[in-house]
Design a protein around this motif. Structure first.
Motif, short mmCIF file in Angstrom:
data_model
loop_
_atom_site.label_atom_id
_atom_site.label_comp_id
_atom_site.label_asym_id
_atom_site.label_seq_id
_atom_site.Cartn_x
_atom_site.Cartn_y
_atom_site.Cartn_z
N LYS A 6 -7.63 -7.26 10.61
CA LYS A 6 -6.51 -8.07 10.94
C LYS A 6 -6.94 -8.65 12.41
O LYS A 6 -7.95 -8.28 12.84
CB LYS A 6 -5.26 -7.09 11.09
CG LYS A 6 -4.95 -6.35 9.87
CD LYS A 6 -3.46 -5.47 10.07
CE LYS A 6 -2.42 -6.01 10.71
NZ LYS A 6 -1.33 -4.94 10.80
N ASP A 15 -3.57 -5.53 0.21
CA ASP A 15 -2.58 -5.79 -0.51
C ASP A 15 -2.06 -7.01 -1.21
O ASP A 15 -1.67 -7.93 -0.61
CB ASP A 15 -1.28 -5.25 0.17
CG ASP A 15 0.02 -5.01 -0.55
OD1 ASP A 15 0.15 -5.31 -1.45
OD2 ASP A 15 0.98 -4.50 0.28
N SER A 17 0.21 -7.97 -2.96
CA SER A 17 1.62 -8.53 -2.82
C SER A 17 1.76 -9.26 -1.68
O SER A 17 2.70 -10.17 -1.64
CB SER A 17 2.53 -7.35 -2.81
OG SER A 17 2.53 -6.64 -1.84
N LYS A 18 1.09 -8.98 -0.46
CA LYS A 18 1.13 -9.88 0.74
C LYS A 18 0.73 -11.19 0.41
O LYS A 18 1.22 -12.30 1.07
CB LYS A 18 0.48 -9.16 1.72
CG LYS A 18 0.96 -7.92 2.21
CD LYS A 18 0.33 -7.42 3.38
CE LYS A 18 0.92 -6.22 4.01
NZ LYS A 18 0.60 -5.98 5.34
N GLY A 21 3.55 -12.86 -1.41
CA GLY A 21 4.74 -13.19 -0.53
C GLY A 21 4.25 -14.50 0.15
O GLY A 21 5.25 -15.31 0.25
N ALA A 22 3.32 -14.65 0.75
CA ALA A 22 2.92 -15.81 1.58
C ALA A 22 2.95 -16.84 0.61
O ALA A 22 3.41 -18.01 1.12
CB ALA A 22 1.46 -15.76 1.92
#
Length: 74
Positions: A6, A15, A17-18, A21-22
């Motif tokens: 990060k 992940d 799913s991130k 989501g984006a």
């Protein structure tokens, strides 16, 4: 599995799913219709795009974002 570096230099588990989501947020920001099958497909394309950028089993958030943009432009 990969670790994601990060912006604050912490490492977290990758992940998928991130990424999904984006991509959903990008579609919604452009008022585009979508279904989750397409989102899942695009998320997998993103992982294929950034895989060559993985070093020492980690990748930066910026590299993932670049891959998301590249896949969405295509």
């Amino acid at each position: 599995m990969y670790k994601v570096k990060k912006r604050d230099n912490t490492l977290v588990e990758f992940d998928l799913s991130k990424i999904s989501g984006a991509i959903v947020q990008a579609f919604e920001a452009q008022n585009r219709q979508y279904n989750m099958n397409i989102i899942d497909f695009l998320a997998l394309k993103v992982t294929a795009d950034f895989e060559p950028k993985v070093t020492n089993d980690s990748i930066t958030v910026e590299a993932i974002q670049d891959s998301v943009e590249e896949v969405l432009v295509q």
